[in-house]
Design a protein around this motif. Structure first.
Motif, PDB file in Angstrom:
ATOM      1  N   ILE A  38       0.873  -1.187   0.000  1.00 49.74           N
ATOM      2  CA  ILE A  38       0.000   0.000   0.000  1.00 49.74           C
ATOM      3  C   ILE A  38       0.899   1.222   0.000  1.00 49.74           C
ATOM      4  CG2 ILE A  38      -1.748   1.297   1.243  1.00 49.74           C
ATOM      5  CD1 ILE A  38      -2.615  -1.374   2.501  1.00 49.74           C
ATOM      6  N   THR A  39       0.679   2.092  -0.981  1.00 51.57           N
ATOM      7  CA  THR A  39       1.483   3.302  -1.120  1.00 51.57           C
ATOM      8  C   THR A  39       0.649   4.527  -0.786  1.00 51.57           C
ATOM      9  OG1 THR A  39       2.792   2.264  -2.866  1.00 51.57           O
ATOM     10  CG2 THR A  39       2.907   4.659  -2.699  1.00 51.57           C
ATOM     11  N   VAL A  40       1.236   5.416  -0.015  1.00 47.42           N
ATOM     12  CA  VAL A  40       0.599   6.686   0.323  1.00 47.42           C
ATOM     13  C   VAL A  40       1.525   7.795  -0.168  1.00 47.42           C
ATOM     14  CG1 VAL A  40      -0.188   8.191   2.184  1.00 47.42           C
ATOM     15  CG2 VAL A  40      -0.532   5.722   2.360  1.00 47.42           C
ATOM     16  N   ASP A  41       0.974   8.702  -0.964  1.00 44.38           N
ATOM     17  CA  ASP A  41       1.710   9.875  -1.425  1.00 44.38           C
ATOM     18  C   ASP A  41       1.136  11.095  -0.729  1.00 44.38           C
ATOM     19  OD1 ASP A  41       3.419   8.604  -3.339  1.00 44.38           O
ATOM     20  OD2 ASP A  41       1.653   8.341  -4.611  1.00 44.38           O
ATOM     21  N   ALA A  42       1.998  11.903  -0.167  1.00 47.55           N
ATOM     22  CA  ALA A  42       1.556  13.101   0.539  1.00 47.55           C
ATOM     23  C   ALA A  42       2.394  14.282   0.082  1.00 47.55           C
ATOM     24  CB  ALA A  42       1.682  12.908   2.044  1.00 47.55           C
ATOM     25  N   GLY A  43       1.842  15.455   0.257  1.00 42.86           N
ATOM     26  CA  GLY A  43       2.550  16.681  -0.078  1.00 42.86           C
ATOM     27  C   GLY A  43       2.244  17.760   0.948  1.00 42.86           C
ATOM     28  N   VAL A  44       3.202  18.619   1.157  1.00 42.52           N
ATOM     29  CA  VAL A  44       3.032  19.746   2.064  1.00 42.52           C
ATOM     30  C   VAL A  44       3.535  20.988   1.347  1.00 42.52           C
ATOM     31  CG1 VAL A  44       3.693  20.759   4.272  1.00 42.52           C
ATOM     32  CG2 VAL A  44       3.370  18.301   4.105  1.00 42.52           C
ATOM     33  N   SER A  45       2.696  22.016   1.295  1.00 49.16           N
ATOM     34  CA  SER A  45       3.088  23.311   0.749  1.00 49.16           C
ATOM     35  C   SER A  45       3.011  24.334   1.869  1.00 49.16           C
ATOM     36  CB  SER A  45       2.161  23.725  -0.392  1.00 49.16           C
ATOM     37  OG  SER A  45       2.284  22.831  -1.464  1.00 49.16           O
ATOM     38  N   ALA A  46       4.007  25.174   1.960  1.00 49.25           N
ATOM     39  CA  ALA A  46       4.035  26.191   3.010  1.00 49.25           C
ATOM     40  C   ALA A  46       4.260  27.562   2.384  1.00 49.25           C
ATOM     41  CB  ALA A  46       5.136  25.894   4.016  1.00 49.25           C
ATOM     42  N   ASP A  47       3.541  28.537   2.890  1.00 46.01           N
ATOM     43  CA  ASP A  47       3.707  29.940   2.510  1.00 46.01           C
ATOM     44  C   ASP A  47       3.994  30.733   3.775  1.00 46.01           C
ATOM     45  OD1 ASP A  47       3.045  29.529  -0.209  1.00 46.01           O
ATOM     46  OD2 ASP A  47       0.917  29.648   0.252  1.00 46.01           O
ATOM     47  N   ILE A  48       5.010  31.580   3.736  1.00 46.03           N
ATOM     48  CA  ILE A  48       5.307  32.476   4.847  1.00 46.03           C
ATOM     49  C   ILE A  48       5.119  33.891   4.320  1.00 46.03           C
ATOM     50  CG2 ILE A  48       7.025  33.233   6.524  1.00 46.03           C
ATOM     51  CD1 ILE A  48       8.330  30.483   6.243  1.00 46.03           C
ATOM     52  N   SER A  49       4.223  34.634   4.968  1.00 44.97           N
ATOM     53  CA  SER A  49       3.846  35.945   4.436  1.00 44.97           C
ATOM     54  C   SER A  49       4.996  36.942   4.437  1.00 44.97           C
ATOM     55  CB  SER A  49       2.655  36.511   5.206  1.00 44.97           C
ATOM     56  OG  SER A  49       2.998  36.744   6.557  1.00 44.97           O
TER      57      SER A  49
END
Length: 137
Positions: A38-49
């Motif tokens: 079982i494969t899980v793909d995840a992503g995280v995007s971050a913005d700093i103002s």
């Protein structure tokens, strides 16, 4: 963007003061994990103002001296916005956790990061800024 100033004092010292600021810095990280087929793909995007950094360094004008940081600090860290994807219902739970970190732990994180960043910048100054040759003084 930034601003800097170079001062030559009356003695045998010079001083460099710099301010750096940027708006809307972005970062992204993708991860993939597999367990029992079982494969899980995840992503995280971050913005700093907004990020503002202050740097102050001084050099004694004698032969063989180098530029030494006297002050370094992250003077402003704006709102951190994080978007998690690929984890289903955990997405919004992690985003709430990040909002908590942004609201209550940001100052602690800044103080945790400032020391290693100062050491890293001092290392770069030591390697990249040449010492003043003694014959120039």
């Amino acid at each position: 963007m930034g601003d800097d100033q170079l001062y030559l004092s009356k003695g045998k010292r010079t001083r460099l003061t710099a301010y750096y600021w940027t708006k809307w810095s972005k970062g992204h990280y993708d991860a993939s994990a597999e367990f029992m087929g079982i494969t899980v793909d995840a992503g995280v995007s971050a913005d700093i103002s907004e990020i503002q950094i202050f740097l102050d360094a001084e050099m004694v004008l004698t032969g063989g001296s180098s530029l030494q940081l006297t002050d370094f600090r992250i003077s402003q860290l704006g709102r951190i916005s994080v978007d998690v994807s690929g984890l289903g219902p955990l997405n919004w739970i992690l985003e709430i956790l990040v909002d908590f970190v942004d609201a209550f732990l940001k100052d602690w994180i800044v103080s945790l990061v400032e020391g290693p960043l100062k050491d890293l910048i001092q290392g770069i100054l030591d390697e990249e800024v040449p010492d003043i040759p003694s014959w120039l003084i």
